[in-house]
Structures are given as C-alpha cells and as structure tokens.
Write an enzyme that holds these catalytic residues in place. Sequence first.
Site, PDB file in Angstrom:
ATOM      1  N   ASP A  10       0.877  -1.176   0.000  1.00 30.92           N
ATOM      2  CA  ASP A  10       0.000   0.000   0.000  1.00 30.92           C
ATOM      3  C   ASP A  10       0.913   1.224   0.000  1.00 30.92           C
ATOM      4  O   ASP A  10       2.134   1.111   0.118  1.00 30.92           O
ATOM      5  CB  ASP A  10      -0.899  -0.014   1.251  1.00 30.92           C
ATOM      6  N   SER A  11       0.275   2.399  -0.072  1.00 32.66           N
ATOM      7  CA  SER A  11       1.063   3.621  -0.016  1.00 32.66           C
ATOM      8  C   SER A  11       1.611   3.885   1.386  1.00 32.66           C
ATOM      9  O   SER A  11       2.555   4.648   1.545  1.00 32.66           O
ATOM     10  CB  SER A  11       0.193   4.807  -0.432  1.00 32.66           C
ATOM     11  N   TYR A  42      -1.217   8.242  -2.390  1.00 32.65           N
ATOM     12  CA  TYR A  42      -1.376   7.887  -3.795  1.00 32.65           C
ATOM     13  C   TYR A  42      -2.685   8.458  -4.368  1.00 32.65           C
ATOM     14  O   TYR A  42      -2.839   8.570  -5.579  1.00 32.65           O
ATOM     15  CB  TYR A  42      -1.463   6.358  -3.950  1.00 32.65           C
ATOM     16  N   GLY A  43      -3.615   8.743  -3.480  1.00 32.72           N
ATOM     17  CA  GLY A  43      -5.007   8.948  -3.878  1.00 32.72           C
ATOM     18  C   GLY A  43      -5.322  10.109  -4.803  1.00 32.72           C
ATOM     19  O   GLY A  43      -6.400  10.168  -5.375  1.00 32.72           O
ATOM     20  N   CYS A  73      -4.504  -1.675  -1.567  1.00 32.83           N
ATOM     21  CA  CYS A  73      -4.658  -0.256  -1.850  1.00 32.83           C
ATOM     22  C   CYS A  73      -5.795  -0.111  -2.860  1.00 32.83           C
ATOM     23  O   CYS A  73      -5.709  -0.653  -3.969  1.00 32.83           O
ATOM     24  CB  CYS A  73      -3.352   0.275  -2.437  1.00 32.83           C
ATOM     25  N   GLU A 152      -2.339   9.012   8.354  1.00 32.80           N
ATOM     26  CA  GLU A 152      -0.871   8.887   8.377  1.00 32.80           C
ATOM     27  C   GLU A 152      -0.261   9.769   9.473  1.00 32.80           C
ATOM     28  O   GLU A 152       0.835   9.511   9.939  1.00 32.80           O
ATOM     29  CB  GLU A 152      -0.273   9.238   7.006  1.00 32.80           C
ATOM     30  N   CYS A 186     -11.024   2.635   0.462  1.00 28.81           N
ATOM     31  CA  CYS A 186      -9.601   2.920   0.648  1.00 28.81           C
ATOM     32  C   CYS A 186      -9.184   2.164   1.902  1.00 28.81           C
ATOM     33  O   CYS A 186      -9.878   2.233   2.927  1.00 28.81           O
ATOM     34  CB  CYS A 186      -9.399   4.414   0.835  1.00 28.81           C
ATOM     35  N   HIS A 188      -7.028   2.664   4.041  1.00 30.81           N
ATOM     36  CA  HIS A 188      -6.751   3.458   5.242  1.00 30.81           C
ATOM     37  C   HIS A 188      -8.013   3.658   6.097  1.00 30.81           C
ATOM     38  O   HIS A 188      -7.909   3.912   7.290  1.00 30.81           O
ATOM     39  CB  HIS A 188      -6.235   4.851   4.868  1.00 30.81           C
TER      40      HIS A 188
HETATM   41  N1  DGL Z   1      -4.768   3.089   1.094  1.00 29.60           N
HETATM   42  C1  DGL Z   1      -4.773   3.405  -0.290  1.00 29.60           C
HETATM   43  C2  DGL Z   1      -6.113   3.179  -0.900  1.00 29.60           C
HETATM   44  O1  DGL Z   1      -6.705   2.202  -0.524  1.00 29.60           O
HETATM   45  C3  DGL Z   1      -4.012   4.626  -0.704  1.00 29.60           C
HETATM   46  C4  DGL Z   1      -4.487   5.910  -0.200  1.00 29.60           C
HETATM   47  C5  DGL Z   1      -3.574   7.042  -0.565  1.00 29.60           C
HETATM   48  O2  DGL Z   1      -2.365   6.860  -0.486  1.00 29.60           O
HETATM   49  O3  DGL Z   1      -4.085   8.087  -0.921  1.00 29.60           O
HETATM   50  O4  DGL Z   1      -6.590   3.864  -1.754  1.00 29.60           O
END
Ligand code: DGL
Length: 269
Positions: A10-11, A42-43, A73, A152, A186, A188
Amino acid sequence: MDQRPIGVFDSGLGGLTAVRQLRRLLPSEHIIYFGDTARVPYGNRSREILLKYARQDVAFLRRFDPKAVVIACGTVSSNCLKELQEENAIPIVGVVEPAVEQAVQATKNGRVGLIATRASVSSGAYQRLFRRLAPGAEVFSRACPLFVPLVEEGRFQPGDPVIETVAREYLQELREKEIDTLVLGCTHYPLLTEVISGIMGEKVTLVDAGGAAARTVSRWLAEHGALASGGGGAAYYVSDRAADFERLAAIFLQEDLEHAAHQIEIEAD
Ligand code: DGL
C-alpha cells in the site's frame, strides 16, 4: 503446501488493515509488507504515476519470491489491476472485487455508499463492478481526500476534533441517502471505523476492502493447496523513516512489530 510468503503493499499504513485480517485468518503464513511511505498519498495521483509506483512496489515484493501479491490499496486496485495481473505470472489480488462482492451480499435495501480516494472514485472501477454484480443497486460515492493524510498523521482516534469535523463534512450527504451499507474503498479508512460508525450509525454495515481481500486470498490459497504450515510471521518495509511507521502500525495492529520495519530505496526498482 507452499511455504513462500504473501506480498502485500500500500502507499502507507492502510494496507495493514489487510495484514491484520490475513494474520487472523492465516497464522501460518509469512507476510512481507511494503508501505510506500515516502510517496504517500497515492489517492490524488494520475494513472501514469500510479502505474509507475505500483510496478516498483510489486518488483520490490517479488524479490522475496511471493506466492501471491495483495494490492492492499484501493487506488492502485482501481487503476492498475489489469496491467499488474498481465505483467506478473503470480496471482495479484486487488481489493475492489472482494469489497463489492461483500457489499452486494450485505445490503438489504440496495442502497450502498462508497467512500474512497479521488483516484479510486474517478476511475469508476467500484461503480462499474456494482453495475455488473447488482444492476438494481443504487450507489452513492464520495471521495474523502483528507482522510489518508490525517490517518498517516495518527489522527484516527474517535473524539479527535480534526478527524471528527472532516468526517462529519464528508459523510453528511451519505447520511441523507438512507444507505444500509458503506464500502470503505480505501484501505486506510478502516482505521477510522469508530469515527465513521459514530457518524453513520450502527445500522450501516461497513465493508473493509482490505479485510475482504484477505478473505479472498485465504479462500484461494486453500482451494489451490497453497497454504503454508508451521509458524508464520510478518516483516515490514517502508520507503521513508521506519520509526513513524512502527509507532502507528503497532497501535493499529495492537501488537509489537515482531521485527522493526526496514527502510528501503524504492526508486531503485
Ligand atoms: N490506502 C490506499 C487506498 O486504498 C491509498 C491511499 C492514498 O495513499 O491516498 O486507496
């Protein structure tokens, strides 16, 4: 039997929601986790950049000869799954399909919410799959771009005024849609389960995309005789300072990281 590890990436911290579930379901498996903490989030990235990052993440994990890789992710799963599957001769499992399947099973009134990153929502991957698996369902989506940076930063505890305010604003319109199921698209977001449930109410079922993917992997390994035996474990790799990740990961996993996280150079792959 297959003693090779399962790779998960994941990110940042989000993919630990899949790791937590994998560790519960498959205690004999060895897990190699990579969190791209130097390049999170990453989003909001373009598809081209996501593909570049995702290829590097998979290449790093493949150094450990994994029997499968979980894209823990939603953003990468929504935007790059097909390419990663075509380019790698091992099973590559994303979170979109497991999450949508679970939501379709869970909903009683056919009104489902989806919250995810901007790149996931705008890819339309979740929405397309809902149309295919449950053509009658109504799906209401909302991007929540501030959730990942706040998680984060460790701001995921219920009662934290910043996360509570942001979550209330993001979820307000979904509260009015009378959904009975909400996909946390997501990985997170399950770290915000208590905050989100507090706002949406207990009657709304939350679907944890990472957890759903972990169940899919667990089924697949069992069906293919590819489970490991003996004592499992997990090793964690990150692309920025390990200490920040270890502190938050330990809170979230509710266990001391068996091995400290290791920092690696991801651009080298
Ligand atoms: N946890 C990731 C997702 O499921 C990445 C979120 C991110 O880095 O913006 O989309």
